[in-house]
Design a protein around this motif. Structure first.
Motif, PDB file in Angstrom:
ATOM      1  N   ALA A  27      -6.166   4.858 -10.864  1.00 17.10           N
ATOM      2  CA  ALA A  27      -4.750   4.448 -10.861  1.00 17.10           C
ATOM      3  C   ALA A  27      -3.842   5.645 -11.133  1.00 17.10           C
ATOM      4  O   ALA A  27      -2.831   5.835 -10.455  1.00 17.10           O
ATOM      5  CB  ALA A  27      -4.515   3.357 -11.899  1.00 17.10           C
ATOM      6  N   VAL A  28      -4.213   6.469 -12.109  1.00 14.19           N
ATOM      7  CA  VAL A  28      -3.408   7.656 -12.438  1.00 14.19           C
ATOM      8  C   VAL A  28      -3.472   8.669 -11.301  1.00 14.19           C
ATOM      9  O   VAL A  28      -2.448   9.229 -10.887  1.00 14.19           O
ATOM     10  CB  VAL A  28      -3.890   8.279 -13.770  1.00 14.19           C
ATOM     11  CG1 VAL A  28      -3.252   9.628 -13.997  1.00 14.19           C
ATOM     12  CG2 VAL A  28      -3.571   7.337 -14.922  1.00 14.19           C
ATOM     13  N   ARG A  29      -4.669   8.897 -10.764  1.00 20.01           N
ATOM     14  CA  ARG A  29      -4.838   9.862  -9.669  1.00 20.01           C
ATOM     15  C   ARG A  29      -4.017   9.454  -8.447  1.00 20.01           C
ATOM     16  O   ARG A  29      -3.431  10.300  -7.767  1.00 20.01           O
ATOM     17  CB  ARG A  29      -6.315   9.968  -9.286  1.00 20.01           C
ATOM     18  CG  ARG A  29      -6.614  11.069  -8.288  1.00 20.01           C
ATOM     19  CD  ARG A  29      -8.097  11.183  -8.009  1.00 20.01           C
ATOM     20  NE  ARG A  29      -8.585  10.064  -7.234  1.00 20.01           N
ATOM     21  CZ  ARG A  29      -8.634  10.043  -5.900  1.00 20.01           C
ATOM     22  NH1 ARG A  29      -8.222  11.061  -5.212  1.00 20.01           N
ATOM     23  NH2 ARG A  29      -9.094   8.982  -5.277  1.00 20.01           N
ATOM     24  N   ARG A  30      -3.934   8.154  -8.182  1.00 21.00           N
ATOM     25  CA  ARG A  30      -3.180   7.661  -7.025  1.00 21.00           C
ATOM     26  C   ARG A  30      -1.714   7.404  -7.343  1.00 21.00           C
ATOM     27  O   ARG A  30      -0.962   6.898  -6.518  1.00 21.00           O
ATOM     28  CB  ARG A  30      -3.830   6.371  -6.514  1.00 21.00           C
ATOM     29  CG  ARG A  30      -5.214   6.625  -5.969  1.00 21.00           C
ATOM     30  CD  ARG A  30      -5.899   5.362  -5.580  1.00 21.00           C
ATOM     31  NE  ARG A  30      -7.255   5.650  -5.149  1.00 21.00           N
ATOM     32  CZ  ARG A  30      -8.032   4.799  -4.527  1.00 21.00           C
ATOM     33  NH1 ARG A  30      -7.586   3.592  -4.250  1.00 21.00           N
ATOM     34  NH2 ARG A  30      -9.243   5.136  -4.179  1.00 21.00           N
ATOM     35  N   ARG A  31      -1.319   7.746  -8.567  1.00 25.04           N
ATOM     36  CA  ARG A  31       0.067   7.652  -9.028  1.00 25.04           C
ATOM     37  C   ARG A  31       0.621   6.229  -9.029  1.00 25.04           C
ATOM     38  O   ARG A  31       1.792   6.004  -8.739  1.00 25.04           O
ATOM     39  CB  ARG A  31       0.966   8.582  -8.222  1.00 25.04           C
ATOM     40  CG  ARG A  31       0.588  10.022  -8.406  1.00 25.04           C
ATOM     41  CD  ARG A  31       1.600  10.952  -7.805  1.00 25.04           C
ATOM     42  NE  ARG A  31       1.267  12.318  -8.159  1.00 25.04           N
ATOM     43  CZ  ARG A  31       1.153  13.293  -7.296  1.00 25.04           C
ATOM     44  NH1 ARG A  31       1.369  13.065  -6.033  1.00 25.04           N
ATOM     45  NH2 ARG A  31       0.841  14.496  -7.710  1.00 25.04           N
ATOM     46  N   VAL A  37      -0.076  -1.756 -22.875  1.00 22.37           N
ATOM     47  CA  VAL A  37       0.238  -3.016 -23.542  1.00 22.37           C
ATOM     48  C   VAL A  37      -0.788  -3.222 -24.652  1.00 22.37           C
ATOM     49  O   VAL A  37      -1.799  -2.535 -24.702  1.00 22.37           O
ATOM     50  CB  VAL A  37       0.218  -4.222 -22.565  1.00 22.37           C
ATOM     51  CG1 VAL A  37       1.302  -4.095 -21.523  1.00 22.37           C
ATOM     52  CG2 VAL A  37      -1.139  -4.376 -21.929  1.00 22.37           C
ATOM     53  N   ARG A  38      -0.512  -4.169 -25.536  1.00 18.50           N
ATOM     54  CA  ARG A  38      -1.449  -4.432 -26.622  1.00 18.50           C
ATOM     55  C   ARG A  38      -2.803  -4.850 -26.040  1.00 18.50           C
ATOM     56  O   ARG A  38      -2.905  -5.822 -25.312  1.00 18.50           O
ATOM     57  CB  ARG A  38      -0.909  -5.550 -27.499  1.00 18.50           C
ATOM     58  CG  ARG A  38      -1.737  -5.814 -28.716  1.00 18.50           C
ATOM     59  CD  ARG A  38      -1.157  -6.851 -29.601  1.00 18.50           C
ATOM     60  NE  ARG A  38      -0.074  -7.595 -28.958  1.00 18.50           N
ATOM     61  CZ  ARG A  38       0.505  -8.645 -29.473  1.00 18.50           C
ATOM     62  NH1 ARG A  38       0.128  -9.105 -30.621  1.00 18.50           N
ATOM     63  NH2 ARG A  38       1.466  -9.252 -28.835  1.00 18.50           N
ATOM     64  N   GLY A  39      -3.836  -4.072 -26.339  1.00 22.03           N
ATOM     65  CA  GLY A  39      -5.179  -4.407 -25.885  1.00 22.03           C
ATOM     66  C   GLY A  39      -5.578  -3.791 -24.563  1.00 22.03           C
ATOM     67  O   GLY A  39      -6.687  -4.011 -24.093  1.00 22.03           O
ATOM     68  N   GLY A  40      -4.707  -3.016 -23.922  1.00 24.12           N
ATOM     69  CA  GLY A  40      -5.096  -2.409 -22.654  1.00 24.12           C
ATOM     70  C   GLY A  40      -3.938  -1.865 -21.848  1.00 24.12           C
ATOM     71  O   GLY A  40      -3.001  -1.288 -22.389  1.00 24.12           O
ATOM     72  N   TYR A  41      -4.006  -2.075 -20.552  1.00 22.83           N
ATOM     73  CA  TYR A  41      -3.012  -1.550 -19.624  1.00 22.83           C
ATOM     74  C   TYR A  41      -2.684  -2.585 -18.565  1.00 22.83           C
ATOM     75  O   TYR A  41      -3.484  -3.461 -18.260  1.00 22.83           O
ATOM     76  CB  TYR A  41      -3.548  -0.310 -18.889  1.00 22.83           C
ATOM     77  CG  TYR A  41      -3.615   0.915 -19.748  1.00 22.83           C
ATOM     78  CD1 TYR A  41      -2.550   1.797 -19.806  1.00 22.83           C
ATOM     79  CD2 TYR A  41      -4.738   1.189 -20.511  1.00 22.83           C
ATOM     80  CE1 TYR A  41      -2.609   2.928 -20.599  1.00 22.83           C
ATOM     81  CE2 TYR A  41      -4.806   2.308 -21.308  1.00 22.83           C
ATOM     82  CZ  TYR A  41      -3.736   3.182 -21.346  1.00 22.83           C
ATOM     83  OH  TYR A  41      -3.794   4.287 -22.146  1.00 22.83           O
ATOM     84  N   VAL A  42      -1.503  -2.430 -17.961  1.00 22.42           N
ATOM     85  CA  VAL A  42      -1.131  -3.162 -16.754  1.00 22.42           C
ATOM     86  C   VAL A  42      -0.843  -2.108 -15.697  1.00 22.42           C
ATOM     87  O   VAL A  42      -0.108  -1.157 -15.940  1.00 22.42           O
ATOM     88  CB  VAL A  42       0.104  -4.063 -16.975  1.00 22.42           C
ATOM     89  CG1 VAL A  42       0.563  -4.677 -15.665  1.00 22.42           C
ATOM     90  CG2 VAL A  42      -0.216  -5.151 -17.985  1.00 22.42           C
ATOM     91  N   VAL A  43      -1.456  -2.269 -14.534  1.00 20.62           N
ATOM     92  CA  VAL A  43      -1.287  -1.330 -13.425  1.00 20.62           C
ATOM     93  C   VAL A  43      -0.532  -2.045 -12.317  1.00 20.62           C
ATOM     94  O   VAL A  43      -0.865  -3.181 -11.967  1.00 20.62           O
ATOM     95  CB  VAL A  43      -2.655  -0.844 -12.898  1.00 20.62           C
ATOM     96  CG1 VAL A  43      -2.484   0.060 -11.687  1.00 20.62           C
ATOM     97  CG2 VAL A  43      -3.428  -0.132 -13.997  1.00 20.62           C
ATOM     98  N   THR A  44       0.491  -1.388 -11.775  1.00 21.03           N
ATOM     99  CA  THR A  44       1.237  -1.932 -10.644  1.00 21.03           C
ATOM    100  C   THR A  44       0.717  -1.276  -9.374  1.00 21.03           C
ATOM    101  O   THR A  44       0.785  -0.059  -9.222  1.00 21.03           O
ATOM    102  CB  THR A  44       2.748  -1.658 -10.787  1.00 21.03           C
ATOM    103  OG1 THR A  44       3.194  -2.179 -12.035  1.00 21.03           O
ATOM    104  CG2 THR A  44       3.519  -2.310  -9.660  1.00 21.03           C
TER     105      THR A  44
END
Length: 58
Positions: A27-31, A37-44
């Motif tokens: 997700a980060v590599r593809r920008r 968020v509490r307990g993890g991440y949300v990816v758009t």
């Protein structure tokens, strides 16, 4: 640690640390936008859909 990956469509799966870290690295590599968020991440995703990656236990 175990994580639940949940797509906005309602599909979900349990994944291990390796898969969790791989998904976040991609997700980060593809920008893709990532939000802590509490307990993890949300990816758009580029389509605008959201994917939640949340810790569920050891």
């Amino acid at each position: 640690m175990t994580y639940r990956v949940t797509f906005e469509s309602g599909s979900s799966a349990l994944v291990d640390d390796v898969a969790y870290r791989h998904f976040l690295r991609q997700a980060v590599r593809r920008r893709h936008a990532t939000t802590r968020v509490r307990g993890g991440y949300v990816v758009t995703l580029p389509s605008g859909q959201l994917v939640a990656l949340l810790a569920v236990g050891a």
